[in-house]
Design an enzyme around this catalytic site. Sequence first.
Site, PDB file in Angstrom:
ATOM      1  CB  CYS A   2      -1.087   0.085   1.127  1.00 32.55           C
ATOM      2  SG  CYS A   2      -2.194  -1.226   1.073  1.00 32.55           S
ATOM      3  CE  LYS A 605      11.522  -3.428  -5.554  1.00 29.82           C
ATOM      4  NZ  LYS A 605      11.785  -4.634  -5.958  1.00 29.82           N
TER       5      LYS A 605
END
Length: 610
Positions: A2, A605
């Site tokens: 997020c 990521k």
Amino acid sequence: MCGITGIVTQNSDNIGELLVRCSSKLTYRGYDSVGVAAVRNGAVDLRKDVGTIEEVNELLGLSSMKGDRGIAQLRWATYGAPTKMNAQPHFGCEEVFYGAHNGNLHNYVEYKKELIETGHIVRSENDGELCVHAVDKYYEQTGDMFEAVRLSIQDLKGAFAYAVGRADEQEIYAVKMGSSLVAGVADNATIVSSDLPSVLPLTNNVIYLADGEMLVLTPHDVKVYRIEDGKQLERVPQISYVDARAAEKGGYPHFMLKEINEQPKVAQDVLGILESSKNEEWLKLIENASRHYLVACGSSYNASIVGTYYFNRLAGIPMLHAIGGQFQPMYGTTMDEDSLSILVSQSGETKDILNVLNLINAKHYGKTLGVLNVIGSTLMFQADSHIPMACGYEVSVPATKTYFSQSIIFAYLAAKLGERNGHIDSSEAKIFINQLRNDLPSLTQTTIDRTGILAKNLARTMMDVKDLYCLGYGFTDGVAREGALKIKEICYNHCEGMYSSEFKHGPLSIVTKNYPVIFTTTTEDSWMVINHINEVKARHGRTIVVGEFEKTLEPYVANKHDYLEVPKSDVLINPLLDVIPLQLLSYFLSVDIGINPDLPRNLSKTLTVD
Ligand code: F6R
């Protein structure tokens, strides 16, 4: 996981365009759903839906949203499915409070129940909504936004950061409680974000936050306060010299391909860092410890496995390695104040790694050395010392150049330590270090050039493969695991990476005619690997080889492209190069299958959750 971005401007009415431009740089953190809350004349316009920022922008016209302040969020789903309702930002009970978070609330179930029982209208199954309600709740009690944000923290358990605003107030507030947060001060605008790439399109005057701090953003400045007592803290923005263009594709079709091609430069840059005067500090930390641990997750863990072989071979230092989540149950009672833990993390924000860091600091389990890429990350601030990977931004979700840099760091440190402690002959160490410095960048380039076309051709023959193995032996143990991780991650194939001598102890039963098994090897281990290749060949499997060209290996491959041949180099350089054809193979296979390798489904990521 997020990414949140909050912006407050003075005179402009183009908040949608600004938020889309800046927050799109956080796409690597989440692309399940996207939302923007923009405030104009005391009313909040909230638009959100499932998809990437490009898709949702096209659907809902996010960049045409008017207003002078607002919050955007890119979500990677944890609490609640990726639906429109669970997309962030959220409103509080009414359309007055708006906000979004990054991270996880561990008391989500109990707190949601408590809020509902006290009359709050909670609409989603997403924990971020509760942050907005907590502020709403304390505003009701205090009538003061600053106090409401400050007090909200006592209700929220977990690791998170959030940004929140009120329709009738010009400020945006943000808190940092375990997830990353950085702010920026531009002319007539301020910004807060989960990560630097989204700040840089607006400004390079940057303020880094620590946990337990909160921010108040006005169009002119960013004020930092300690949450505990509300005391204002002195924070002067620092100039960031990170080049914002590093987060552009620069003519490549994908960031992944760009980042693979940046590896020759990474080799040069990281070796420059390793040869700096700071290296004495890093070497001393390792030398002064009686026990050594290498802790990492995912690709960083695979590089750490390669590292353990270098430390053993060149420095005679046994490194106990563990996946972040394994560390405490595996080694938690064996540590003492003379231990050194090397925590390896591209982002420096991975929760599994920060949990280890917190444990070590709380229990005085010795020193910590971070190996990290993101400057300004929590790991950088909280480890006793840190080695930068010198990769610049790695935008693509699959790690490539950072894995490469980590492996080089371990190879270099091990050689230096071995030279100092006499585990290897000083001239041998010097030759290896010179090879790293003088030859590795160009060998890396040759490997990319030479294996690119082979990997592309090989990928075309593997379009129907759904299941395969990637095996390594000795130094290529971590390399094979990394190749398998790449293929799993961006091709959605089951690909298991394992030690090649283990294959016969069970997995060999999977081999039938043409079943593909990739073998990675160094020239010193190929005599052994040939045994393992034969075991597969005898069952009519398809054997693919990654390594330097050797006459003895040639008969085992059916086609030229089944031999991903890296250039001739020292046996200790082999493991550094062998990963590159595997990166390229996974890249071309992913693209051929029709997947965007930069944004594989379900992944993010930076994993700031447990
Ligand atoms: C795989 C990949 C992940 C990360 C892992 C750790 O390509 O990128 O497996 O390596 O999530 O992330 P960092 O290194 O940021 O701690």
